[in-house]
Motif scaffolding. Structure first.
Motif, short mmCIF file in Angstrom:
data_model
loop_
_atom_site.label_atom_id
_atom_site.label_comp_id
_atom_site.label_asym_id
_atom_site.label_seq_id
_atom_site.Cartn_x
_atom_site.Cartn_y
_atom_site.Cartn_z
N ALA A 262 -26.92 16.82 38.70
CA ALA A 262 -25.65 16.90 39.70
C ALA A 262 -25.06 18.21 39.97
CB ALA A 262 -24.33 16.10 38.98
N LEU A 263 -24.98 19.15 38.86
CA LEU A 263 -24.60 20.47 39.20
C LEU A 263 -25.44 21.14 40.36
CD1 LEU A 263 -24.10 21.71 35.56
CD2 LEU A 263 -22.03 21.34 37.28
N HIS A 264 -26.62 20.87 40.06
CA HIS A 264 -27.67 21.37 41.21
C HIS A 264 -27.18 21.01 42.65
CE1 HIS A 264 -31.42 22.97 42.79
NE2 HIS A 264 -31.47 21.73 43.54
N ALA A 265 -27.12 19.51 42.76
CA ALA A 265 -26.98 19.22 43.84
C ALA A 265 -25.60 19.48 44.61
CB ALA A 265 -27.10 17.64 43.84
N LEU A 266 -24.50 19.77 43.81
CA LEU A 266 -23.35 20.06 44.27
C LEU A 266 -23.30 21.68 44.82
CD1 LEU A 266 -21.09 18.40 41.48
CD2 LEU A 266 -20.84 17.97 43.91
N ALA A 267 -24.01 22.45 43.86
CA ALA A 267 -24.09 23.81 44.32
C ALA A 267 -24.97 23.76 45.74
CB ALA A 267 -24.89 24.62 43.32
N SER A 268 -26.09 23.03 45.58
CA SER A 268 -26.74 22.96 47.14
C SER A 268 -26.09 22.56 47.96
CB SER A 268 -28.05 22.14 46.79
OG SER A 268 -28.87 22.73 46.01
N ALA A 269 -24.85 21.82 48.05
CA ALA A 269 -24.09 21.17 49.24
C ALA A 269 -22.98 22.18 49.42
CB ALA A 269 -23.55 20.10 48.76
N GLY A 270 -22.95 23.34 48.58
CA GLY A 270 -21.95 24.32 48.76
C GLY A 270 -20.58 23.89 48.22
N ILE A 271 -20.55 22.87 47.25
CA ILE A 271 -19.39 22.35 46.56
C ILE A 271 -19.23 23.24 45.09
CG2 ILE A 271 -18.42 20.46 45.34
CD1 ILE A 271 -19.79 18.84 47.52
N ARG A 272 -18.23 23.86 44.87
CA ARG A 272 -17.89 24.70 43.80
C ARG A 272 -17.43 23.86 42.49
NH1 ARG A 272 -13.51 28.76 45.94
NH2 ARG A 272 -12.74 26.52 46.63
N VAL A 273 -17.99 24.18 41.54
CA VAL A 273 -17.79 23.54 40.33
C VAL A 273 -17.28 24.67 39.37
CG1 VAL A 273 -18.40 22.43 38.14
CG2 VAL A 273 -19.29 21.60 40.48
N PRO A 274 -15.97 24.51 38.83
CA PRO A 274 -15.05 23.45 38.75
C PRO A 274 -13.73 23.69 40.07
CG PRO A 274 -14.20 25.21 37.40
CD PRO A 274 -15.60 25.65 37.98
N ASP A 275 -14.05 24.48 40.70
CA ASP A 275 -12.87 24.90 41.88
C ASP A 275 -12.63 23.82 42.75
OD1 ASP A 275 -14.72 27.56 41.02
OD2 ASP A 275 -12.52 28.09 41.50
N ASP A 276 -13.81 22.95 43.17
CA ASP A 276 -13.56 21.81 44.03
C ASP A 276 -13.87 20.57 43.09
OD1 ASP A 276 -13.38 23.61 46.17
OD2 ASP A 276 -15.84 23.82 46.52
N VAL A 277 -14.85 20.44 42.45
CA VAL A 277 -15.04 19.28 41.62
C VAL A 277 -15.30 19.44 40.25
CG1 VAL A 277 -16.80 17.41 41.26
CG2 VAL A 277 -16.11 17.83 43.52
N LEU A 278 -14.70 18.61 39.11
CA LEU A 278 -15.12 19.02 37.86
C LEU A 278 -16.27 17.90 37.55
CD1 LEU A 278 -11.50 18.32 36.42
CD2 LEU A 278 -12.54 20.68 37.39
N VAL A 279 -16.99 18.50 36.67
CA VAL A 279 -18.23 17.75 36.07
C VAL A 279 -18.16 17.67 34.58
CG1 VAL A 279 -20.72 17.62 36.06
CG2 VAL A 279 -19.56 18.43 38.06
N CYS A 280 -18.34 16.48 34.11
CA CYS A 280 -18.44 16.39 32.49
C CYS A 280 -19.97 15.63 32.22
CB CYS A 280 -17.21 15.56 32.20
SG CYS A 280 -17.30 15.32 30.55
N GLY A 281 -20.46 15.94 31.40
CA GLY A 281 -21.58 15.13 30.75
C GLY A 281 -21.56 14.41 29.54
N PHE A 282 -22.42 14.09 28.92
CA PHE A 282 -22.33 13.23 27.50
C PHE A 282 -23.57 13.56 26.86
CE2 PHE A 282 -19.86 9.63 26.77
CZ PHE A 282 -20.26 9.25 25.20
N ASP A 283 -23.48 13.96 25.59
CA ASP A 283 -24.53 13.98 24.47
C ASP A 283 -24.54 15.72 24.08
OD1 ASP A 283 -25.29 11.46 24.67
OD2 ASP A 283 -26.77 11.95 26.14
N ASP A 284 -24.07 16.49 24.80
CA ASP A 284 -24.23 17.90 24.18
C ASP A 284 -25.48 18.33 23.76
OD1 ASP A 284 -23.04 20.16 23.83
OD2 ASP A 284 -22.30 19.85 21.73
N VAL A 285 -26.65 18.25 24.73
CA VAL A 285 -27.81 19.01 24.55
C VAL A 285 -27.79 20.24 24.70
CG1 VAL A 285 -29.00 16.77 25.06
CG2 VAL A 285 -28.72 18.56 26.72
N GLU A 286 -28.77 21.00 24.09
CA GLU A 286 -28.77 22.52 24.27
C GLU A 286 -28.52 23.21 25.59
OE1 GLU A 286 -31.54 26.28 22.63
OE2 GLU A 286 -32.30 24.39 23.10
N GLN A 287 -29.31 22.50 26.60
CA GLN A 287 -29.05 23.17 27.93
C GLN A 287 -27.69 22.91 28.44
OE1 GLN A 287 -31.49 19.32 29.52
NE2 GLN A 287 -31.50 20.89 30.78
#
Length: 349
Positions: A262-287
């Motif tokens: 999702a972060l990749h697709a938002l950046a590709s669309a010119g949508i800034r995270v977190p300035d325009d859209v907030l993003v939260c995941g689940f599981d806390d993997v290393e990456q």
């Protein structure tokens, strides 16, 4: 530092280094008696330092077991599965078990094959992570060998270890709301029962709980069902949101892998995270700590989850008629840069 020694380390060597009796070391290995957590940690540390390997063949002759357990996850390619498997294998080795690893790939017959092998005593027990109870061997077989389920599939036939996914998603969405989000999308599940998994049902319900508690109306068009839960699915989910023309200022991704896509697709669309859209995941993997921006996520203690799983399986192998247990592992929201700003845009505009 331990003294120099030659040959294979013994249980007595481990006991001497840990400052406990050989019986205590045996209890840690077999799980036949309760050992205080701090004592268990000392024994496990001594085992690692001495590179201690239990004599599985002798142990098997004494108790009629193979000394092998099977661990089956649905998709070994995901970051979460790799991390979880690492901890499960380590916990199994600490208790003296060899591990057979399988991928069920959402195919119920693979679960049935593992259960059959356990009945033939080729493995002593099985750790399963089914996606849907409707498809799992657990819901279709009343002659189960020792089995522990991990994940959100709720049943009362065998033991399971879980995190409270509904509460985790509720806490994550409450965090997004506290950061100013009001139009929150979900990538990972929707309200259609025919496509729902146990986890997607719970995480979507948790999201709706948080929205209702805050008095925020929800538009079901912001729910995107994607399988498998990988990075490509996250990118696809953002694309689907954009195509639907529904406004969103935050995205709850049902796994970190989805969030990376999702972060990749938002950046590709010119949508800034977190300035325009907030993003939260689940599981806390290393990456999740190495994305740009770093990903806010729901975290839990993977080591404790794995330790509880293997301990529960060993208990079930020893006491087949013991009452069924469910062990819940605590979770917490870990705020990072992907939710640090109040969202300033709603997309599509």
């Amino acid at each position: 530092m331990p003294k120099e020694r030659s040959g294979r380390a013994t249980m007595k060597d481990v006991a001497a280094l840990a400052g406990v009796s050989a019986k205590t070391v045996s209890n840690v290995l077999t799980g036949t008696a309760v050992v205080r957590p701090e004592t268990q940690q000392r024994v496990e540390a001594a085992m690692r330092e001495l590179d201690f390997v239990p004599n599985l063949s002798a142990r098997g002759l004494r108790n009629g077991r193979s000394g092998v357990i099977a661990i089956a996850l649905p998709d070994l390619a995901t970051a979460f599965s790799a991390d979880m498997l690492h901890h499960l294998v380590d916990a199994a080795h600490q208790r003296g078990y060899a591990v057979q690893i399988e991928e069920t790939a959402l195919e119920p017959e693979r679960e049935r094959d593992l259960v059959s092998r356990a009945r033939q005593h080729l493995v002593d027990g099985v750790v399963l992570n089914p996606i849907r109870i409707e498809d799992s061997v657990v819901d279709r077989d009343d002659r189960l060998p020792p089995v522990v389920l991990i994940g959100e599939v709720e049943q009362h036939v065998t033991d399971r270890v879980l995190i409270d996914s509904r509460a985790g998603a509720r806490d994550a969405v409450a965090h997004l709301i506290a950061r100013g989000a009001r139009r929150i999308a979900a990538i990972g599940g929707d309200g259609r029962a025919d496509h729902a998994t146990a986890t997607s049902r719970l995480r979507l319900a948790g999201m709706l709980d948080a929205l209702a508690a805050a008095g925020i109306e929800h538009d079901a068009r912001r729910e995107i069902n994607v399988l498998p839960w990988n990075m490509a699915a996250g990118a696809t989910g953002v694309g689907a949101l954009m195509e639907r023309g529904v406004a969103f200022d935050a995205v709850l991704c049902f796994t970190d892998s989805i969030a990376v896509g999702a972060l990749h697709a938002l950046a590709s669309a010119g949508i800034r995270v977190p300035d325009d859209v907030l993003v939260c995941g689940f599981d806390d993997v290393e990456q999740s700590r190495f994305t740009t921006p770093e990903l806010t996520t729901v975290s839990f203690d993977r080591h404790e989850f794995a330790r509880a799983t293997i301990a529960l399986l060993e208990e079930r192998m020893t006491a087949r008629d013991a009452p069924v247990r469910a062990v819940a592992i605590a979770h917490r929201v870990v705020p990072r840069a992907s939710t640090q700003a109040a969202p300033g845009g709603h997309f599509p505009r």
